[in-house]
Enzyme design. Structure first.
Site, PDB file in Angstrom:
ATOM      1  N   HIS A 134      11.200  -8.995  -6.169  1.00 43.51           N
ATOM      2  CA  HIS A 134      10.217  -7.952  -5.830  1.00 43.51           C
ATOM      3  C   HIS A 134       9.652  -8.197  -4.426  1.00 43.51           C
ATOM      4  O   HIS A 134       9.649  -7.286  -3.578  1.00 43.51           O
ATOM      5  CB  HIS A 134       9.086  -7.977  -6.871  1.00 43.51           C
ATOM      6  CG  HIS A 134       7.982  -7.003  -6.604  1.00 43.51           C
ATOM      7  ND1 HIS A 134       7.831  -5.837  -7.322  1.00 43.51           N
ATOM      8  CD2 HIS A 134       6.951  -7.025  -5.703  1.00 43.51           C
ATOM      9  CE1 HIS A 134       6.780  -5.177  -6.872  1.00 43.51           C
ATOM     10  NE2 HIS A 134       6.223  -5.887  -5.900  1.00 43.51           N
ATOM     11  N   GLU A 135       9.201  -9.409  -4.170  1.00 47.86           N
ATOM     12  CA  GLU A 135       8.615  -9.717  -2.870  1.00 47.86           C
ATOM     13  C   GLU A 135       9.675  -9.734  -1.771  1.00 47.86           C
ATOM     14  O   GLU A 135       9.416  -9.310  -0.635  1.00 47.86           O
ATOM     15  CB  GLU A 135       7.873 -11.060  -2.922  1.00 47.86           C
ATOM     16  CG  GLU A 135       6.714 -11.108  -3.907  1.00 47.86           C
ATOM     17  CD  GLU A 135       5.640 -10.073  -3.623  1.00 47.86           C
ATOM     18  OE1 GLU A 135       5.512  -9.638  -2.458  1.00 47.86           O
ATOM     19  OE2 GLU A 135       4.930  -9.684  -4.571  1.00 47.86           O
ATOM     20  N   HIS A 184      10.210  -6.184  -0.552  1.00 43.83           N
ATOM     21  CA  HIS A 184       9.186  -5.763   0.408  1.00 43.83           C
ATOM     22  C   HIS A 184       9.491  -6.320   1.801  1.00 43.83           C
ATOM     23  O   HIS A 184       9.443  -5.596   2.801  1.00 43.83           O
ATOM     24  CB  HIS A 184       7.809  -6.265  -0.024  1.00 43.83           C
ATOM     25  CG  HIS A 184       7.226  -5.550  -1.195  1.00 43.83           C
ATOM     26  ND1 HIS A 184       7.274  -4.189  -1.358  1.00 43.83           N
ATOM     27  CD2 HIS A 184       6.538  -6.029  -2.278  1.00 43.83           C
ATOM     28  CE1 HIS A 184       6.655  -3.850  -2.469  1.00 43.83           C
ATOM     29  NE2 HIS A 184       6.204  -4.947  -3.054  1.00 43.83           N
TER      30      HIS A 184
END
Length: 222
Positions: free
Chosen positions: A25-26, A29
């Site tokens: 997820h990170e 980003h």
């Protein structure tokens, strides 16, 4: 399986599932921000799937013992984006939840294939339990992160998507709204009736959708 019900024996499986989910997820980003021209996350060592740079120790402990936790937010400087800065923030914000949705589908495919193909038939009960529970939590936690992060509450991704798709004239309202974000999140998480409507029901729909997509992908192979 209920994320809001803690059991000691589930901790290792939650840990594996959550570490994979928040790391990618990170990374998503950071990757999208980098592709748009912002090197901030890359320069701070966050453009990686290695979970260690993304871990917030307190947030990790909380997610293992309950439904609430977090990783360290990826630093993003939209002023470095090429093109439309506000649209760039939307792309960066969407990337994390979208990766969790894809991961949820991927783990659902693996889980269903393992079961349908009888791949665990010759394994011990202990390994059978461990593999099944890890895959189940991988589906559920990724679905949960997808739904949770799309809530339009500061500082979640859903809030950023809503804010930067809105006219600039609304920015003053959003600045005021950000003050109340953490308190709203606490209410959504810890009040059962509210939690069920805002989080539980959408999550059930997402998990059902993920399972249907996984079945559709596997149907030609089984």
């Amino acid at each position: 399986m209920d994320l809001f019900h803690f059991e000691w024996e589930t901790v290792p499986f939650r840990l594996i599932a959550f570490v994979i989910a928040f790391s990618l997820h990170e990374y998503a980003h950071a990757f999208v921000a980098w592709k748009l021209g912002d090197n901030t996350a890359k320069d701070e060592g966050r453009l990686t799937v290695n979970p260690i740079p993304h871990i917030d120790p307190f947030g990790l402990i909380l997610i293992l013992f309950g439904p609430f936790g977090w990783a360290k937010p990826v630093p993003v400087n939209p002023l470095k984006f090429r093109g439309n800065k506000r649209l760039g923030m939307v792309y960066v914000s969407v990337a994390g939840p979208l990766v969790n949705l894809v991961l949820g589908i991927l783990f659902a495919v693996i889980y269903l294939y393992v079961l349908q193909a009888g791949m665990l038939a010759d394994t011990s009960d202990k390994w059978n339990y461990a593999i099944k529970l890890t895959l189940e939590y991988s589906v559920i936690i990724n679905a949960a992160l997808f739904v949770f992060n799309l809530l339009p509450v500061p500082p979640l991704d859903g809030y950023k998507i809503l804010r930067f798709l809105s006219p600039r004239g609304w920015d003053r309202f959003y600045y005021s709204y950000e003050i109340y974000g953490p308190w709203i999140l606490l209410l959504l998480i810890f009040i059962p009736g509210v939690r069920s409507i805002i989080f539980g029901i959408p999550m059930a729909y997402v998990i059902n959708g993920v399972q249907e997509i996984a079945f559709s992908i596997l149907r030609p192979f089984l």
